[in-house]
Structures are given as C-alpha cells and as structure tokens.
Design a protein around this motif. Sequence first.
Motif, PDB file in Angstrom:
ATOM      1  N   ASN A 247       0.839  -1.182   0.000  1.00 18.48           N
ATOM      2  CA  ASN A 247       0.000   0.000   0.000  1.00 18.48           C
ATOM      3  C   ASN A 247       0.881   1.243   0.000  1.00 18.48           C
ATOM      4  N   PRO A 248       0.776   2.121  -1.024  1.00 18.86           N
ATOM      5  CA  PRO A 248       1.611   3.317  -1.049  1.00 18.86           C
ATOM      6  C   PRO A 248       1.437   4.197   0.175  1.00 18.86           C
ATOM      7  N   ASP A 249       0.249   4.185   0.789  1.00 23.57           N
ATOM      8  CA  ASP A 249       0.046   4.995   1.984  1.00 23.57           C
ATOM      9  C   ASP A 249       0.928   4.542   3.136  1.00 23.57           C
ATOM     10  N   GLU A 250       1.354   3.275   3.135  1.00 27.63           N
ATOM     11  CA  GLU A 250       2.248   2.803   4.177  1.00 27.63           C
ATOM     12  C   GLU A 250       3.586   3.532   4.107  1.00 27.63           C
ATOM     13  N   ALA A 251       4.062   3.830   2.913  1.00 24.47           N
ATOM     14  CA  ALA A 251       5.344   4.518   2.748  1.00 24.47           C
ATOM     15  C   ALA A 251       5.265   5.955   3.237  1.00 24.47           C
ATOM     16  N   THR A 252       4.094   6.554   3.208  1.00 26.97           N
ATOM     17  CA  THR A 252       3.947   7.944   3.609  1.00 26.97           C
ATOM     18  C   THR A 252       3.275   8.077   4.973  1.00 26.97           C
ATOM     19  N   GLY A 253       3.255   7.001   5.725  1.00 32.62           N
ATOM     20  CA  GLY A 253       2.656   7.045   7.052  1.00 32.62           C
ATOM     21  C   GLY A 253       1.159   7.233   7.024  1.00 32.62           C
ATOM     22  N   GLY A 254       0.516   6.844   5.912  1.00 34.59           N
ATOM     23  CA  GLY A 254      -0.922   6.983   5.813  1.00 34.59           C
ATOM     24  C   GLY A 254      -1.357   8.301   5.201  1.00 34.59           C
ATOM     25  N   ALA A 255      -0.431   9.226   5.038  1.00 44.75           N
ATOM     26  CA  ALA A 255      -0.765  10.514   4.440  1.00 44.75           C
ATOM     27  C   ALA A 255      -0.908  10.349   2.931  1.00 44.75           C
ATOM     28  N   THR A 256      -1.717  11.188   2.335  1.00 46.21           N
ATOM     29  CA  THR A 256      -1.834  11.183   0.894  1.00 46.21           C
ATOM     30  C   THR A 256      -1.288  12.492   0.358  1.00 46.21           C
ATOM     31  N   PHE A 257      -0.612  12.421  -0.767  1.00 43.23           N
ATOM     32  CA  PHE A 257      -0.013  13.598  -1.374  1.00 43.23           C
ATOM     33  C   PHE A 257      -1.081  14.342  -2.158  1.00 43.23           C
ATOM     34  N   ASP A 258      -1.181  15.645  -1.962  1.00 41.13           N
ATOM     35  CA  ASP A 258      -2.206  16.469  -2.604  1.00 41.13           C
ATOM     36  C   ASP A 258      -1.654  17.066  -3.895  1.00 41.13           C
ATOM     37  N   ASP A 259      -1.775  16.310  -4.990  1.00 45.29           N
ATOM     38  CA  ASP A 259      -1.229  16.797  -6.248  1.00 45.29           C
ATOM     39  C   ASP A 259      -2.038  17.952  -6.828  1.00 45.29           C
ATOM     40  N   THR A 260      -3.302  18.072  -6.451  1.00 43.62           N
ATOM     41  CA  THR A 260      -4.101  19.226  -6.889  1.00 43.62           C
ATOM     42  C   THR A 260      -3.541  20.509  -6.283  1.00 43.62           C
ATOM     43  N   ALA A 261      -3.209  20.465  -5.005  1.00 44.39           N
ATOM     44  CA  ALA A 261      -2.607  21.632  -4.358  1.00 44.39           C
ATOM     45  C   ALA A 261      -1.247  21.942  -4.969  1.00 44.39           C
TER      46      ALA A 261
ATOM     47  N   ALA B  10       3.541  17.266 -10.863  1.00 44.42           N
ATOM     48  CA  ALA B  10       2.719  16.746  -9.760  1.00 44.42           C
ATOM     49  C   ALA B  10       2.706  15.220  -9.746  1.00 44.42           C
ATOM     50  N   ARG B  11       2.650  14.608 -10.926  1.00 45.97           N
ATOM     51  CA  ARG B  11       2.670  13.145 -11.000  1.00 45.97           C
ATOM     52  C   ARG B  11       3.998  12.591 -10.487  1.00 45.97           C
ATOM     53  N   HIS B  12       5.100  13.203 -10.872  1.00 47.10           N
ATOM     54  CA  HIS B  12       6.409  12.752 -10.400  1.00 47.10           C
ATOM     55  C   HIS B  12       6.558  12.980  -8.888  1.00 47.10           C
ATOM     56  N   ALA B  13       6.015  14.100  -8.406  1.00 48.15           N
ATOM     57  CA  ALA B  13       6.076  14.382  -6.967  1.00 48.15           C
ATOM     58  C   ALA B  13       5.269  13.338  -6.196  1.00 48.15           C
ATOM     59  N   ARG B  14       4.118  12.959  -6.724  1.00 41.82           N
ATOM     60  CA  ARG B  14       3.310  11.913  -6.065  1.00 41.82           C
ATOM     61  C   ARG B  14       4.082  10.597  -6.038  1.00 41.82           C
ATOM     62  N   ASP B  15       4.744  10.271  -7.144  1.00 47.56           N
ATOM     63  CA  ASP B  15       5.551   9.043  -7.182  1.00 47.56           C
ATOM     64  C   ASP B  15       6.648   9.090  -6.125  1.00 47.56           C
ATOM     65  N   LEU B  16       7.294  10.246  -5.998  1.00 40.09           N
ATOM     66  CA  LEU B  16       8.341  10.398  -4.988  1.00 40.09           C
ATOM     67  C   LEU B  16       7.752  10.261  -3.584  1.00 40.09           C
ATOM     68  N   ALA B  17       6.626  10.904  -3.341  1.00 41.54           N
ATOM     69  CA  ALA B  17       5.981  10.806  -2.025  1.00 41.54           C
ATOM     70  C   ALA B  17       5.583   9.362  -1.727  1.00 41.54           C
ATOM     71  N   ASP B  18       5.004   8.694  -2.719  1.00 40.29           N
ATOM     72  CA  ASP B  18       4.564   7.313  -2.530  1.00 40.29           C
ATOM     73  C   ASP B  18       5.736   6.380  -2.244  1.00 40.29           C
ATOM     74  N   SER B  19       6.900   6.696  -2.782  1.00 43.12           N
ATOM     75  CA  SER B  19       8.074   5.842  -2.564  1.00 43.12           C
ATOM     76  C   SER B  19       8.569   5.901  -1.123  1.00 43.12           C
ATOM     77  N   GLY B  20       8.299   7.013  -0.436  1.00 42.95           N
ATOM     78  CA  GLY B  20       8.776   7.191   0.932  1.00 42.95           C
ATOM     79  C   GLY B  20      10.253   7.527   1.018  1.00 42.95           C
ATOM     80  N   ARG B  21      10.918   7.598  -0.109  1.00 44.00           N
ATOM     81  CA  ARG B  21      12.367   7.832  -0.126  1.00 44.00           C
ATOM     82  C   ARG B  21      12.747   9.182   0.469  1.00 44.00           C
ATOM     83  N   TYR B  22      12.069  10.246   0.047  1.00 46.51           N
ATOM     84  CA  TYR B  22      12.416  11.578   0.544  1.00 46.51           C
ATOM     85  C   TYR B  22      12.179  11.675   2.053  1.00 46.51           C
ATOM     86  N   ALA B  23      11.048  11.172   2.497  1.00 43.78           N
ATOM     87  CA  ALA B  23      10.757  11.197   3.937  1.00 43.78           C
ATOM     88  C   ALA B  23      11.821  10.440   4.712  1.00 43.78           C
ATOM     89  N   GLY B  24      12.293   9.330   4.165  1.00 43.80           N
ATOM     90  CA  GLY B  24      13.330   8.556   4.830  1.00 43.80           C
ATOM     91  C   GLY B  24      14.677   9.243   4.834  1.00 43.80           C
TER      92      GLY B  24
END
Length: 100
Positions: free
Chosen positions: A3-17, A36-50
């Motif tokens: 689940n991509p939300d697991e990588a982001t701690g359950g948060a969802t990335f707001d690509d509209t914003a 925005a699509r690439h940013a969502r992919d990065l957020a979903d990966s959890g890499r930046y947060a890590g």
Amino acid sequence: MNNPDEATGGATFDDTALRAGLETFGGDAESRRVVARHARDLADSGRYAGDADVELTAEHVVVQLADAPNGGPVERWNWWIGSLDLAFGGYAEFRIRQFG
C-alpha cells in the motif's frame, strides 16, 4: 509494502494543491501535471521522507522549487531532483526525462 500509503505514514499527497502552487513558476497545465505526477511518485516511494526526515507535501515541494535558480516547473523539479541525487543518491528515476 503493498500500500503506497504505508510509505507515507498513511498521508496522501495532494497533487491538486501542488499543481496550483506550481502556477507561481509559469509553464502550462501539462507541465504542472507532469511535475505533480512525479512528486506523487516520490511521495509514494517514501524515499524523501526517509532521507530528509521531512514529509513530502505540496507546500514543501513548492518551497524547494522556489530555491531553483530559474525555469518553469519541469526545469525547477529536475534541478531539485538533481540536488537530491547528489546529496543522497537514488533520485534519478524521479527526473522528468522528456517533456513537450
């Protein structure tokens, strides 16, 4: 991690914003959508947060892209991704390779 939300701690990335925030840097709607699509992919990966220990949000991306020396959304995104790749490695896959 299925689940991509697991990588982001359950948060969802707001690509509209993010698309709205990217208007500051010009470009057309398509360039903002691609970033925005690439940013969502990065957020979903959890890499930046890590690596940076910071949640990747639309606001955070806009602040980071504001530091770029110039360009539209795609150029600024690629500049930031290049910086992350130099600092941490492993970010090249998030670079926008061909656009327009």
